[in-house]
Design an enzyme around this catalytic site. Sequence first.
Site, PDB file in Angstrom:
ATOM      1  N   CYS A  50      14.640  16.082 -17.202  1.00 19.76           N
ATOM      2  CA  CYS A  50      15.911  16.705 -16.838  1.00 19.76           C
ATOM      3  C   CYS A  50      17.041  15.686 -16.733  1.00 19.76           C
ATOM      4  O   CYS A  50      18.200  16.007 -16.999  1.00 19.76           O
ATOM      5  CB  CYS A  50      15.775  17.428 -15.501  1.00 19.76           C
ATOM      6  SG  CYS A  50      14.432  18.617 -15.393  1.00 19.76           S
ATOM      7  N   ASP A  82      11.243  18.782  -9.678  1.00 27.19           N
ATOM      8  CA  ASP A  82      10.550  19.966  -9.179  1.00 27.19           C
ATOM      9  C   ASP A  82       9.310  20.267 -10.012  1.00 27.19           C
ATOM     10  O   ASP A  82       8.253  20.616  -9.483  1.00 27.19           O
ATOM     11  CB  ASP A  82      11.487  21.174  -9.213  1.00 27.19           C
ATOM     12  CG  ASP A  82      12.571  21.097  -8.155  1.00 27.19           C
ATOM     13  OD1 ASP A  82      12.755  20.017  -7.570  1.00 27.19           O
ATOM     14  OD2 ASP A  82      13.243  22.117  -7.920  1.00 27.19           O
ATOM     15  N   CYS A 123      18.243  17.994 -12.874  1.00 26.26           N
ATOM     16  CA  CYS A 123      17.212  18.812 -12.254  1.00 26.26           C
ATOM     17  C   CYS A 123      17.813  19.721 -11.180  1.00 26.26           C
ATOM     18  O   CYS A 123      18.943  19.516 -10.723  1.00 26.26           O
ATOM     19  CB  CYS A 123      16.096  17.936 -11.687  1.00 26.26           C
ATOM     20  SG  CYS A 123      14.553  18.862 -11.368  1.00 26.26           S
ATOM     21  N   ASP A 124      17.040  20.703 -10.763  1.00 25.17           N
ATOM     22  CA  ASP A 124      17.548  21.861 -10.032  1.00 25.17           C
ATOM     23  C   ASP A 124      18.491  21.553  -8.876  1.00 25.17           C
ATOM     24  O   ASP A 124      19.548  22.165  -8.742  1.00 25.17           O
ATOM     25  CB  ASP A 124      16.373  22.675  -9.474  1.00 25.17           C
ATOM     26  CG  ASP A 124      15.525  23.303 -10.555  1.00 25.17           C
ATOM     27  OD1 ASP A 124      15.824  23.102 -11.743  1.00 25.17           O
ATOM     28  OD2 ASP A 124      14.545  23.990 -10.206  1.00 25.17           O
ATOM     29  N   LYS A 125      18.108  20.637  -7.993  1.00 31.79           N
ATOM     30  CA  LYS A 125      18.881  20.445  -6.772  1.00 31.79           C
ATOM     31  C   LYS A 125      20.099  19.556  -6.971  1.00 31.79           C
ATOM     32  O   LYS A 125      20.946  19.447  -6.085  1.00 31.79           O
ATOM     33  CB  LYS A 125      17.991  19.871  -5.662  1.00 31.79           C
ATOM     34  CG  LYS A 125      16.738  20.693  -5.381  1.00 31.79           C
ATOM     35  CD  LYS A 125      17.044  22.165  -5.208  1.00 31.79           C
ATOM     36  CE  LYS A 125      15.779  22.998  -5.101  1.00 31.79           C
ATOM     37  NZ  LYS A 125      14.953  23.004  -6.310  1.00 31.79           N
ATOM     38  N   CYS A 195      14.703  22.214 -17.694  1.00 33.86           N
ATOM     39  CA  CYS A 195      13.785  23.272 -18.136  1.00 33.86           C
ATOM     40  C   CYS A 195      14.547  24.400 -18.831  1.00 33.86           C
ATOM     41  O   CYS A 195      15.569  24.871 -18.341  1.00 33.86           O
ATOM     42  CB  CYS A 195      12.994  23.786 -16.955  1.00 33.86           C
ATOM     43  SG  CYS A 195      12.005  22.485 -16.157  1.00 33.86           S
ATOM     44  N   GLU A 447       8.624  25.767  -3.611  1.00 31.06           N
ATOM     45  CA  GLU A 447       8.613  26.817  -4.624  1.00 31.06           C
ATOM     46  C   GLU A 447       7.173  27.155  -5.005  1.00 31.06           C
ATOM     47  O   GLU A 447       6.344  26.259  -5.162  1.00 31.06           O
ATOM     48  CB  GLU A 447       9.380  26.368  -5.872  1.00 31.06           C
ATOM     49  CG  GLU A 447      10.858  26.192  -5.626  1.00 31.06           C
ATOM     50  CD  GLU A 447      11.614  25.719  -6.846  1.00 31.06           C
ATOM     51  OE1 GLU A 447      12.852  25.678  -6.772  1.00 31.06           O
ATOM     52  OE2 GLU A 447      10.978  25.384  -7.870  1.00 31.06           O
ATOM     53  N   SER A 473      10.314  29.226  -8.013  1.00 33.62           N
ATOM     54  CA  SER A 473      10.970  28.553  -9.123  1.00 33.62           C
ATOM     55  C   SER A 473      11.783  29.560  -9.912  1.00 33.62           C
ATOM     56  O   SER A 473      11.486  30.759  -9.923  1.00 33.62           O
ATOM     57  CB  SER A 473       9.917  27.917 -10.029  1.00 33.62           C
ATOM     58  OG  SER A 473      10.452  27.607 -11.288  1.00 33.62           O
TER      59      SER A 473
END
EC number: 4.2.1.9
Length: 560
Positions: A50, A82, A123-125, A195, A447, A473
């Site tokens: 990511c 993650d 990445c996500d956060k 992702c 998650e 997720s």
Amino acid sequence: MAENWRSRIITEGIQRTPNRAMLRAVGFGDEDFNKPIVGVASAHSTITPCNMGIAALASRAEAGIRAAGGMPQLFGTITVSDGISMGTEGMKYSLVSRDVIADSIETVCNAQSMDGVLAIGGCDKNMPGAMIAMARMNIPAIFVYGGTIKPGHWQGQDLTVVSAFEAVGQFSAGKMDEATLHAIEHHACPGAGSCGGMFTANTMSSAFEAMGMSLMYSSTMTAEDAEKADSTELAGKVLVEAIRKNIRPRDIITRKSIENAISVIMAVGGSTNAVLHFLAIAHSAEVPLTIDDFETIRQRVPVLCDLKPSGKYVTADLHRAGGIPQVMKMLLNAGLLHGDCLTITGETIAERLRHVPDTPDPNQDVIRPFDQPLYATGHLAILKGNLASEGAVAKISGVKNPQITGPARVFDSEEDCLDAILAGKINPGDVIVIRYEGPVGGPGMREMLAPTSAIIGAGLGDSVGLITDGRFSGGTYGMVVGHVAPEAAVGGTIALVQEGDSITIDAHRRLLQLNVSEEELAARRAKWQPPAPRYTRGVLAKYAKLVSSSSLGAVTDRFV
């Protein structure tokens, strides 16, 4: 207002001679001290695909800032992966990292008196962490997404990392051989980028574009394409102009722009995590927003995009089909978007969309025509009932059976639940309860992608329900309900569930109910004792002490 409206405190006057001496060492010349100092917050890291392309993007951002007359100052912020930590103790640090990212960006920008900041995340956060910091500080800012990964390919299938998670469940259920499992592992993640489905990272980047804090079309570009680097350099130039125009995050992050973001999240079929993150962003921007507002918006906005995890396509396909601006234009024409909201460019949403076609290209089916939506209403439903008096979040797209009543299968950790699924101990009709995984109880609100993917892989996705005070997720789908609040660790009703109790999940009625009498629940509550903290030192211990309910965004600075 001077361009160096904040940094002049460290660059002007005789008393700032030592400050300038240090700045000269990092490349400042006499002609640079009157320029705006612009932070470039880079989340570059080689721990995850990511973020592994962000260093090159940061260099392009610096070039754009310089070309526009600013002085870039590069600094790092963290990321965790993650996908790699999923299903392990390490996942407890994921949501924690959102606040660490926010705190770190705020700390550097304010310590160094920066005039603006460009943050790059993958990445996500990274996304909510950066936006929380921007909203708190309210200095001119822009967010640049590191880009989505291209899909993997194997035997004519498009693959994502979720394909690998689901393959584990298929293999454990005897539905896949080891050679196929190994092949999916090899092909699922072909290079740099976040992702690839409309999972959390792509959801949040799309929402930021809709909100006006990122450049249009930038959220769906792939990480490895040249247009992503070009867009990043342009973002640097746009930010310097925003500093000159004194456009601040709170001019952009308003109640109406957040409603725009949520509307786009519904239209693209985005992640449940967006609920948690936008509650936190609104808190940081001091914008009134409640979990019930998501339900109000859900009921008026259709799902227009056929995207993974429950759909067919990946985010790169959405980009080729017209990207987020095409979705926004359709919502604007339908009266579901506030066109007068300001963007970081200084133009309004309506002005930015004026050249976008009114309807999507008929030669694609990623974005449906407005009158032929994938679903008539949004997919992120807020459920309430005696199991979730403060609310819970369910993703109801792709769910064949929106109502289930069944016996509770109770687990006090994700690991215990996953073991039971892989051992074949979960039966059709069961309602799995995973508790003590909330913001306080985990701590960190892990998650549950590993258990939910195992359920899908085992062929139980349409016949088993799952509820948790943890999260899901963006790759999760099925009859799953997360963010149950109050959580078990603070005495929520989910802590009182016993093995075999009857539980009802009803997406149509937005109900999450434990079918046990009030008298019995009162007796159980009288006997319940809060568990001892799982951590007494370090960041997880601090987090558990500070974090609020998931229904309030799981923020760590809600003190009044």
